[in-house]
Design a protein around this motif. Structure first.
Motif, mmCIF file in Angstrom:
data_model
loop_
_atom_site.group_PDB
_atom_site.id
_atom_site.type_symbol
_atom_site.label_atom_id
_atom_site.label_comp_id
_atom_site.label_asym_id
_atom_site.label_seq_id
_atom_site.Cartn_x
_atom_site.Cartn_y
_atom_site.Cartn_z
ATOM 1 N N GLN A 80 -29.604 -35.878 -0.140
ATOM 2 C CA GLN A 80 -30.041 -37.171 0.403
ATOM 3 C C GLN A 80 -29.271 -38.311 -0.242
ATOM 4 N N PRO A 81 -29.038 -39.425 0.388
ATOM 5 C CA PRO A 81 -29.420 -39.747 1.766
ATOM 6 C C PRO A 81 -28.509 -39.113 2.818
ATOM 7 N N ALA A 82 -27.469 -38.375 2.368
ATOM 8 C CA ALA A 82 -26.590 -37.646 3.291
ATOM 9 C C ALA A 82 -25.898 -36.559 2.483
ATOM 10 N N TYR A 83 -25.398 -35.509 3.178
ATOM 11 C CA TYR A 83 -24.653 -34.458 2.476
ATOM 12 C C TYR A 83 -23.576 -35.122 1.627
ATOM 13 N N PHE A 84 -23.464 -34.692 0.373
ATOM 14 C CA PHE A 84 -22.537 -35.351 -0.557
ATOM 15 C C PHE A 84 -21.089 -35.289 -0.051
ATOM 16 N N GLN A 85 -20.798 -34.238 0.714
ATOM 17 C CA GLN A 85 -19.423 -34.106 1.217
ATOM 18 C C GLN A 85 -19.062 -35.253 2.165
ATOM 19 N N LEU A 86 -20.080 -35.825 2.810
ATOM 20 C CA LEU A 86 -19.826 -36.961 3.704
ATOM 21 C C LEU A 86 -19.359 -38.176 2.899
ATOM 22 N N PHE A 87 -19.925 -38.334 1.695
ATOM 23 C CA PHE A 87 -19.484 -39.443 0.838
ATOM 24 C C PHE A 87 -18.020 -39.245 0.420
ATOM 25 N N TYR A 88 -17.663 -37.978 0.199
ATOM 26 C CA TYR A 88 -16.247 -37.702 -0.095
ATOM 27 C C TYR A 88 -15.385 -38.109 1.089
ATOM 28 N N ALA A 89 -15.820 -37.722 2.294
ATOM 29 C CA ALA A 89 -15.035 -38.021 3.500
ATOM 30 C C ALA A 89 -14.882 -39.537 3.688
ATOM 31 N N ILE A 90 -15.962 -40.277 3.426
ATOM 32 C CA ILE A 90 -15.916 -41.740 3.569
ATOM 33 C C ILE A 90 -14.919 -42.346 2.573
ATOM 34 N N ASP A 91 -15.012 -41.899 1.326
ATOM 35 C CA ASP A 91 -14.089 -42.413 0.307
ATOM 36 C C ASP A 91 -12.646 -42.043 0.647
#
Lengths: 336, 336
Positions: A80-91
């Protein structure tokens, strides 16, 4: 001479006996799952491990068949609040943006660059696949590994303000150790990217890359300037989620696990497949019930939705872990 | 009291010292590769294993990175006059024929049923894929395992008249044991079918299913009459040959091996990829030079063609194994 010959042997035997008794009593008294509250959940795990490892037990399973598969997002670490891999993708989108001026007006990239997550995810699955292709594709496997490694060292969770790899569940780390100490081979079976998880699985979970199953992109072998490389292509190879989990386990592991753990409906088919059939089998669901220490969510959560698996857990014999009451601590940093 | 206390300890220490000396000298004198002729090939293998396992050596490799990948057809067992899996497919066509009356006139099946192998293979790759789809597809993984197991128990090699699993190479079995005894994790990386090889890899090679990489079909999860199954589909998922071998290794193992062995140009890219880059690496090619005990073939063989890899072995630093002169025995049954 008789005295000299026999006496030392007796003393040796005595010393050995004392030593082995000491070792046995130490291991019998040390709790291998200290972060688990005593109660039926912990007891169910211990009973299962005991019966499959006890020689002569009708439920004995030889060590080579003691395969455990554990989901990652929401089961080994938070989601939460989203799969951590999505934060990697955003960065990664932000990092690559200077090379892609077209992203300023092209969705879902335009929204990501403006920090508008709702807009970024408005494109649904198609938009997500575009993000994955742009951030995980057209890169060699070595470059990708380096990029994830670098990110994990510096990135912090948006609300917990800690590195992502510290947001792992202490009771689950103990469970992995406990299973391995009892001859189990532990595997991660993640809906997340196999190459992403492999970067930290060995250091964080003690699970080597060859024991990770996950979603993957196709790859191509080529020789670039005399150097052989593998290039990750922007095409999906396997979605290791829902009915894709038994498929991924079959393709990579090649046999059915006897111990499975998950936390969402994405793990339903893995639980269903692995706990069907003959012989002892253990299915476990981590239920996120602790809004204070972690997060509380299930039936209506957009991430980690747990609905059908929660309904069927009873009749399928799956063990529900109530995070709030079954876990003394959640994260390693909670330990005193 | 002093005598009683000290003397037994001294004797204990002495006994332990004797015991450990005996163990050490046994292991130092026992040849771990008795079927290999003493000479530069055997020495190269031993030197490599010594240097990567010796603590403090500049070439030391930690155990978790000691990954060995070994081809199967022609490297661990024979592959003449055709890959053994093709004989399985042929027998399976014959077994299934009563359910497929149309095969009497439909190629490549008609030729197979008439025993005309040349005609059966006349359709090239397309025809082969049709045979694979018909014999390996539309079947659950459990049914397929049972079928292969049954076949391996009864089928005999057309000229050697022995069960196929006896046509494995004794020196390679010793090499697998030797690598494992030195902390290596041994994997098979086969152009053959992953599910086919997994049926016998553990019993015959000591390699568990989860350490087998091979060509594969797509699979689908479904629940049939309440029973969850995986169905092998008649569609190719991965051709684990040539440039597909590094891809297969990456997808399933997730890291680069440091020890690789093959026997044909189908292993070229695996050898090239694994032996490139920093650190100690060992590439090995089994050269089939023994027409008397096994088969002799290389540059022009339709099966197991070894041409480019033979040309490049010298400049790439790959070790050529001359089957005729390097191996004292070929098959386990040759042992006296």
């Amino acid at each position: 001479m008789r005295f000299v010959n026999v006496f030392p042997r007796l003393v040796c035997a005595g010393l050995l006996l004392l030593l082995s008794t000491a070792l046995i009593s130490t291991s019998a008294h040390a709790d291998p799952l200290p972060s688990w509250q005593d109660g039926p959940t912990k007891q169910a795990i211990v009973d299962f491990v005991d019966k499959v490892t006890k020689k002569g037990s009708p439920d004995f399973v030889p060590p080579n068949e003691r395969i455990a598969t554990i989901d990652n997002d929401g089961t080994l670490w938070s989601e939460q609040p989203a799969y951590f891999q999505l934060f990697y993708a955003i960065d990664r989108v932000k990092e690559l943006a200077p090379k892609h001026p077209e992203w300023k007006t092209q969705e879902p990239f335009a929204s990501i660059l403006k920090g508008d997550m709702k807009g970024a995810l408005a494109g649904g699955e198609k938009g997500l696949l575009e993000i994955v292709a742009a951030t995980h594709g057209n890169i060699t496997t070595e470059e990708f590994n380096k990029s994830v490694k670098r990110w994990l060292k510096t990135a912090k969770h948006p609300t917990k303000k800690q590195p992502y790899t510290t947001l792992v569940f202490q009771p689950m780390l103990e469970l992995l150790d406990y299973l391995r100490a009892n001859g189990f081979k532990t595997f991660i079976v993640s809906g997340g990217g196999i190459d992403f998880v492999r970067v930290f699985s060995e250091e964080v979970y003690g699970i080597p890359p060859e024991q990770v199953v996950g979603s993957s992109l196709k790859a191509r072998y080529e020789v670039r300037d005399g150097k052989p490389v593998l290039v990750k292509l922007p095409d999906i190879y396997l979605i290791d989620d829902k009915e894709g989990k038994p498929v991924g386990i079959h393709q990579i592991i090649g046999r059915k696990p006897i111990f499975v753990a998950g936390n969402s409906d994405g793990d339903y088919q893995m639980l269903e497949w692995a706990t069907a059939g003959d012989g002892p089998r253990f299915g476990m669901i981590v239920h996120h019930t602790d809004a204070e220490r972690e997060w509380a969510y299930d039936r209506n959560s957009p991430i980690g939705k747990l609905n059908k698996a929660l309904d069927d857990a009873g009749k399928k014999g799956w063990t529900l872990v109530d995070m709030k009451s079954d876990w003394k601590v959640v994260f390693p940093s909670d330990k005193q």
